[in-house]
Design an enzyme around this catalytic site. Sequence first.
Site, short mmCIF file in Angstrom:
data_model
loop_
_atom_site.label_atom_id
_atom_site.label_comp_id
_atom_site.label_asym_id
_atom_site.label_seq_id
_atom_site.Cartn_x
_atom_site.Cartn_y
_atom_site.Cartn_z
N HIS A 2 34.15 38.65 39.79
CA HIS A 2 35.36 38.86 38.99
C HIS A 2 35.32 37.96 37.75
CE1 HIS A 2 39.86 39.23 38.44
NE2 HIS A 2 39.61 38.10 37.78
N GLU A 3 35.04 36.68 37.98
CA GLU A 3 34.98 35.74 36.85
C GLU A 3 33.78 36.04 35.95
OE1 GLU A 3 37.39 33.78 36.17
OE2 GLU A 3 38.48 34.21 38.02
#
Length: 383
Positions: A22-23
């Site tokens: 996600h990051e």
Amino acid sequence: MLAYVIGVTLFVAGLCVSLALHEAGHLLSARAFGMRVRRYFVGRGPTVFSFRRGGTEYGLKALPVGGFCEIAGMTTLDELTPDERPRAMWRYPAWKRTVVMASGAVTHVVLAMAILYGMAVSTGLPNLHPVAEPVVAATTCPATACPAADAGMLPGDRILAVGATPTPLWSDVLTAVQTASGPTPVTVQRGGATLTLTVDVARVTRDGAQVGMIGATASAPPAYLTHGPVDAVGATLAYTGDLFGRTLTQLIAFPQRLPAVVSAIGGAERSPDTPISMVGASRLGGEAAERGLWEVFLLLLASLNLFMAVFNLLPLLPLDGGHIMVVWFERIRDVLRRLRGLPAAGPIDFTRLYPITMALVLVGGAVMLLTITADVVNPIRLS
């Protein structure tokens, strides 16, 4: 017990990888647009190691819980160095900032679809439209006659036609048999051969009417369907859409189900519809692995990724959706100002949003603590 521990460990590892990716979605999209990314770390807590490349510090933290991507100028509260100011995130067009903030959620969707596609070509995806095919599960004798068995019909035979009526579905078999009477040709497929059996269809009374009966029952429709590499694409999209709809339904019903979580903590029977935390999901993953239900394990992981995608896009700070909401509030506000002959007002002052943000953080933390407590003292278990 060992299988359960391994399952929980693998599920937690899968969640950590999902959060780190996600990051990474934020990182890659921000760098692609030329924004200044200060740091990208996997995990939390003390730094295990780090290195710098391209002006960004990459590293690993001691606690394997998610990660973070620090982009310079994400809000106007961010203090910038002289070299960071030209590349501050808030200086970029609204659509670019939207892409960067949404890329984390998009990564979850892509990961969920990758898991589902892998299932489609291996273990199979859940059958969204279970329809009984005309395959005989057993031949029975509900009365004194056994027409199907007497004619030589065997479990596993696929009934292709009753008389001159094709029967692609078991409902078609029932309709054709119920209107038949006496010796009737029934075409079946057995292995690679096609046979024609003569079945003496009996007439029985059902609900006050005379209907045909041969004494055969249908095989249950498959719970999972496997697909070829090409067909799996469409099946993956269809199942992702179905899962997305159910995720939205769960989120809408979330507030209504919180009282049931409180009751479960007090000892009431835990409904499987109540919200669960990462702890509860990991326990379910462990149970699935312990029973060898790896398709359930993968479905849980895919479902949780899709849930995180939808949840992150909610228009609430400090979620990604909250930042996107601020971006487009600024954009619409400035368009309206230009129509009135006024200059753009500039980035919104986040200090004014701080109380709202903190309130939402406190509420979210309380809900998380509530669900974790319920998952520890009264967990949902696989049926």
